[in-house]
Motif scaffolding. Structure first.
Motif, PDB file in Angstrom:
ATOM      1  N   ASP A   1       0.810  -1.226   0.000  1.00 31.42           N
ATOM      2  CA  ASP A   1       0.000   0.000   0.000  1.00 31.42           C
ATOM      3  C   ASP A   1       0.841   1.273   0.000  1.00 31.42           C
ATOM      4  N   ALA A   2       1.678   1.465   1.002  1.00 26.62           N
ATOM      5  CA  ALA A   2       2.480   2.691   1.049  1.00 26.62           C
ATOM      6  C   ALA A   2       3.474   2.709  -0.108  1.00 26.62           C
ATOM      7  N   LEU A   3       3.606   3.854  -0.768  1.00 30.04           N
ATOM      8  CA  LEU A   3       4.492   3.977  -1.932  1.00 30.04           C
ATOM      9  C   LEU A   3       5.659   4.899  -1.578  1.00 30.04           C
ATOM     10  N   ILE A   4       6.812   4.289  -1.354  1.00 29.03           N
ATOM     11  CA  ILE A   4       7.991   5.039  -0.943  1.00 29.03           C
ATOM     12  C   ILE A   4       8.762   5.474  -2.194  1.00 29.03           C
ATOM     13  N   PRO A   5       8.900   6.774  -2.412  1.00 26.39           N
ATOM     14  CA  PRO A   5       9.527   7.232  -3.669  1.00 26.39           C
ATOM     15  C   PRO A   5      11.029   7.030  -3.675  1.00 26.39           C
ATOM     16  N   PHE A   6      11.550   6.663  -4.833  1.00 28.72           N
ATOM     17  CA  PHE A   6      13.005   6.540  -4.980  1.00 28.72           C
ATOM     18  C   PHE A   6      13.671   7.901  -4.796  1.00 28.72           C
ATOM     19  N   LEU A   7      12.976   8.974  -5.180  1.00 25.04           N
ATOM     20  CA  LEU A   7      13.498  10.330  -5.037  1.00 25.04           C
ATOM     21  C   LEU A   7      12.534  11.144  -4.180  1.00 25.04           C
ATOM     22  N   ASP A   8      13.068  11.895  -3.250  1.00 27.26           N
ATOM     23  CA  ASP A   8      12.252  12.788  -2.426  1.00 27.26           C
ATOM     24  C   ASP A   8      11.705  13.895  -3.338  1.00 27.26           C
ATOM     25  N   PRO A   9      10.375  14.039  -3.448  1.00 30.42           N
ATOM     26  CA  PRO A   9       9.817  15.058  -4.350  1.00 30.42           C
ATOM     27  C   PRO A   9      10.298  16.472  -4.049  1.00 30.42           C
ATOM     28  N   SER A  10      10.608  16.759  -2.786  1.00 30.46           N
ATOM     29  CA  SER A  10      10.995  18.129  -2.425  1.00 30.46           C
ATOM     30  C   SER A  10      12.448  18.446  -2.751  1.00 30.46           C
ATOM     31  N   THR A  11      13.286  17.406  -2.907  1.00 30.68           N
ATOM     32  CA  THR A  11      14.703  17.651  -3.177  1.00 30.68           C
ATOM     33  C   THR A  11      15.171  17.096  -4.515  1.00 30.68           C
ATOM     34  N   GLY A  12      14.419  16.123  -5.065  1.00 31.00           N
ATOM     35  CA  GLY A  12      14.852  15.460  -6.282  1.00 31.00           C
ATOM     36  C   GLY A  12      15.990  14.491  -6.058  1.00 31.00           C
ATOM     37  N   LYS A  13      16.310  14.207  -4.790  1.00 30.13           N
ATOM     38  CA  LYS A  13      17.409  13.308  -4.442  1.00 30.13           C
ATOM     39  C   LYS A  13      16.874  12.126  -3.634  1.00 30.13           C
ATOM     40  N   PRO A  14      17.648  11.039  -3.515  1.00 30.80           N
ATOM     41  CA  PRO A  14      17.198   9.907  -2.696  1.00 30.80           C
ATOM     42  C   PRO A  14      16.931  10.338  -1.259  1.00 30.80           C
ATOM     43  N   PRO A  15      15.874   9.820  -0.653  1.00 30.84           N
ATOM     44  CA  PRO A  15      15.592  10.151   0.751  1.00 30.84           C
ATOM     45  C   PRO A  15      16.742   9.729   1.652  1.00 30.84           C
ATOM     46  N   VAL A  16      16.874  10.426   2.771  1.00 31.16           N
ATOM     47  CA  VAL A  16      17.940  10.112   3.723  1.00 31.16           C
ATOM     48  C   VAL A  16      17.340   9.835   5.100  1.00 31.16           C
ATOM     49  N   ARG A  17      18.101   9.125   5.929  1.00 30.88           N
ATOM     50  CA  ARG A  17      17.705   8.804   7.303  1.00 30.88           C
ATOM     51  C   ARG A  17      16.308   8.175   7.347  1.00 30.88           C
ATOM     52  N   ALA A  18      16.119   7.181   6.504  1.00 25.55           N
ATOM     53  CA  ALA A  18      14.803   6.556   6.392  1.00 25.55           C
ATOM     54  C   ALA A  18      14.692   5.319   7.268  1.00 25.55           C
ATOM     55  N   ARG A  19      13.580   5.194   7.927  1.00 27.03           N
ATOM     56  CA  ARG A  19      13.262   3.969   8.657  1.00 27.03           C
ATOM     57  C   ARG A  19      12.893   2.866   7.673  1.00 27.03           C
ATOM     58  N   PHE A  20      12.203   3.244   6.602  1.00 27.26           N
ATOM     59  CA  PHE A  20      11.848   2.318   5.532  1.00 27.26           C
ATOM     60  C   PHE A  20      12.448   2.868   4.236  1.00 27.26           C
ATOM     61  N   VAL A  21      13.410   2.137   3.677  1.00 26.65           N
ATOM     62  CA  VAL A  21      14.194   2.639   2.555  1.00 26.65           C
ATOM     63  C   VAL A  21      13.492   2.331   1.235  1.00 26.65           C
ATOM     64  N   ALA A  22      13.589   3.282   0.310  1.00 25.26           N
ATOM     65  CA  ALA A  22      13.024   3.058  -1.021  1.00 25.26           C
ATOM     66  C   ALA A  22      13.948   2.177  -1.849  1.00 25.26           C
ATOM     67  N   ALA A  23      15.180   2.626  -2.017  1.00 33.11           N
ATOM     68  CA  ALA A  23      16.144   1.884  -2.837  1.00 33.11           C
ATOM     69  C   ALA A  23      17.551   2.368  -2.502  1.00 33.11           C
ATOM     70  N   PRO A  24      18.553   1.487  -2.650  1.00 30.43           N
ATOM     71  CA  PRO A  24      18.416   0.064  -2.981  1.00 30.43           C
ATOM     72  C   PRO A  24      17.832  -0.714  -1.805  1.00 30.43           C
ATOM     73  N   PHE A  25      17.226  -1.858  -2.123  1.00 28.32           N
ATOM     74  CA  PHE A  25      16.549  -2.663  -1.112  1.00 28.32           C
ATOM     75  C   PHE A  25      16.931  -4.127  -1.295  1.00 28.32           C
ATOM     76  N   ASP A  26      16.711  -4.892  -0.243  1.00 27.92           N
ATOM     77  CA  ASP A  26      16.954  -6.335  -0.288  1.00 27.92           C
ATOM     78  C   ASP A  26      15.630  -7.076  -0.381  1.00 27.92           C
ATOM     79  N   ILE A  27      15.659  -8.278  -0.937  1.00 24.40           N
ATOM     80  CA  ILE A  27      14.472  -9.126  -1.026  1.00 24.40           C
ATOM     81  C   ILE A  27      14.809 -10.476  -0.391  1.00 24.40           C
ATOM     82  N   ALA A  28      13.964 -10.913   0.522  1.00 23.79           N
ATOM     83  CA  ALA A  28      14.193 -12.186   1.201  1.00 23.79           C
ATOM     84  C   ALA A  28      14.077 -13.347   0.222  1.00 23.79           C
TER      85      ALA A  28
END
Length: 533
Positions: free
Chosen positions: A94-121
């Protein structure tokens, strides 16, 4: 890896389908979504990432890669089903975590839930949501591009995109009016739950910035952004207004976000809302406020989109009497001001009397919708909106809880067209307070409703200072885009032609085609009919 459409909810261990290419269609100025599901084998995957290319046409200009937005879908666990849900407990993307922060155009930082890169079990899925925005000036025709998926230790894989752009354009200003409440600008937007204290509160600058971010997000989903209090004309002690300090900024706000509704309330000494005494102690002040506000609105040609929200869900003889009394007061003071009430025009309880004659914009709940009564009010020029909350009514309507089909969030716009409904009301998008951590507990109302009043998530958990959108909100956007298709078809052909299309999919608030594939087929048929010579 597999490609699925916007209606699919792929769980972590679901088997994947065979589709490997995204085949999309869109008008100009329209979002076209799809999903890519990345599956890990027995060894899992590390540092998975995705990159979009530009979409190249056979002729004309390319659609730049920055018109393609990538999100990682975050799973929310439903432990207890909402009332009337036919779903199953488990994990819902449901929640859609953007690869880029819309307000900065850069990858989000200090995230509890990371957009990318990510691991898959191991032996698990991770869906990605992709939004493709077709520019308003795009040349009609076919465009092609790719999404490239990479991970540690594997050769990058590409997902082809084939987009056909139709030769018509969705308007900037939505055809359906909406009111989705005001954003709850609270500490959850700025600090993780563990860091919130009793005295936590965003300062004024943060509130203004968050309100603007919220407006941008709502406008991108064709929902009317609320007009923030800091842009409203100052109300003097005697009820008169001083619009000068905020006038230019308010004009810019209305133009920038294509505002379609200007709600106002009786100004009470205890704040906005319905708890004041506009007919008693505050009567003179309210009368002066309404007259001066209406004069101001009319000077800017905003009076036709303005309305006063006189009461919320009146449900007693006393509440009905109060609606009539307040409306009578408005009619005496500013006869042209429209009155909105979250109620239908039919008489529910004879001892309460009728509200006909006292309401200009009706917003009945879906389960209490009376088609005959609505038709009569439309015939005399009144306006009909609709409204949903909780899982009310004996019969099923398209309930808006997390554990109902995604089609429920889109089909209301088709049903609305069927009955001449031109507005949609929902009470809130950020109802997080009951849980404190909506990312891990989706029960946001009465210990039984999953994500009621919560179409967004706090952005701080994903490293974004603002809001995180949801798949459910994307479906509302898609439904509002469908409504534009029907409006364009009605203008180019006739309302009867558009109506015939709608009836293939939606007959009433209790009768609609539950196979989402049929909606997509009829939507394509509508586009072809629009383009037919």
């Amino acid at each position: 890896m597999s490609v699925v459409n916007e209606f699919a909810r792929v769980r972590p261990r679901d088997a994947l389908g065979p589709k490997r290419t995204a085949i999309l269609t869109a008008a100009r100025n329209e979002y076209a979504p799809f999903q890519i599901v990345v599956r890990a084998g027995t060894g899992g995957l590390k540092r998975v990432n995705a990159v979009a290319s530009a979409l190249a046409p056979k002729r004309g200009n390319a659609i730049p890669a920055d018109h393609i937005t990538l999100y990682r879908e975050h799973y929310i666990e439903v432990r207890k089903l909402s009332p009337k849900s036919r779903g199953a407990p488990g994990w819902y993307p449901d929640a859609l975590i953007p690869f880029l922060d819309p307000s900065t155009g850069k990858p989000p930082v200090r995230a509890r839930f990371v957009a990318a890169p990510f691991d898959i079990a191991p032996n698990s899925n991770q869906p990605l949501w992709i939004d493709v925005l077709t520019p308003g000036a795009a040349t009609p025709g076919e465009y092609m591009g790719t999404i490239t998926i990479s991970a540690e230790g594997i050769r990058p894989l590409t997902v082809p995109i084939v987009l056909t752009v139709w030769d018509f354009t969705l308007p900037e200003t939505p055809s359906m009016r909406t009111y989705f409440g005001d954003p709850n600008v609270n500490p959850l937007l700025l600090s993780p739950p563990s860091q919130i204290t009793a005295g936590s509160a965003p300062d004024e600058a943060d509130q203004h910035a968050l309100t603007t971010v919220y407006a941008e997000l709502m406008a991108a989903h064709r929902i009317c952004s609320p007009i923030p209090p800091f842009l409203m004309p100052k109300v003097n002690e005697d009820g008169s207004i001083d619009p000068q300090p905020t006038d230019v900024a308010l004009q810019q706000w209305i133009e920038r976000f294509h505002i379609t509704g200007f709600p106002i309330w009786f100004p009470a000494k205890d704040g906005q809302g319905w708890k004041g005494d506009p007919l008693g102690a505050d009567r003179q002040r309210n009368a002066r406020y309404l007259r001066s506000m209406h004069t101001y609105l009319r000077a800017h040609h905003w009076d036709q989109m303005a309305y006063i929200y006189v009461a919320d869900e009146p449900d007693s003889r006393e509440a009905y009497n109060d609606v009539r009394a307040r409306s009578k007061f408005v009619r005496e003071v500013v006869p042209d001001m429209k009155v909105l009430c979250t109620k239908g025009p039919q008489v529910g309880n004879p001892t309460w009397g009728s509200l006909v004659g006292w309401v200009d914009i009706w917003a009945p709940l879906w389960p209490s919708f009376d088609a005959a009564a609505v038709k009569k009010r439309l015939s005399v020029g009144e306006e009909i909106w609709s409204y949903t909350a909780l899982c009310q009514g004996r019969q099923e309507t398209p309930f808006w809880e997390l554990d109902f089909p995604l089609l429920n969030y889109r089909i209301p716009m088709w049903i609305s067209w069927q009955f001449g409904i031109t507005g949609l009301l929902y009470w809130r998008t950020t109802n997080w307070a009951p849980t404190r951590d909506v990312w891990t507990n989706p029960v946001t109302y009465a210990d039984q409703y999953n994500m009621e009043g919560s179409l967004l998530y706090p952005g701080v958990d994903a490293g974004v200072q603002g809001f995180i959108t949801s798949i459910r909100l994307k479906q509302i956007r898609e439904g509002l885009q469908d409504y534009e298709y029907l409006a364009i078809l009605a203008r180019r052909r006739s309302r009867a032609v558009a109506q015939s299309m709608v009836k293939k999919i939606a007959r009433s608030w209790h009768d609609w085609d539950t196979d989402a594939r049929h909606l997509l087929e009829v939507r394509a048929e509508i586009a072809r009919s629009i383009l037919a010579k």
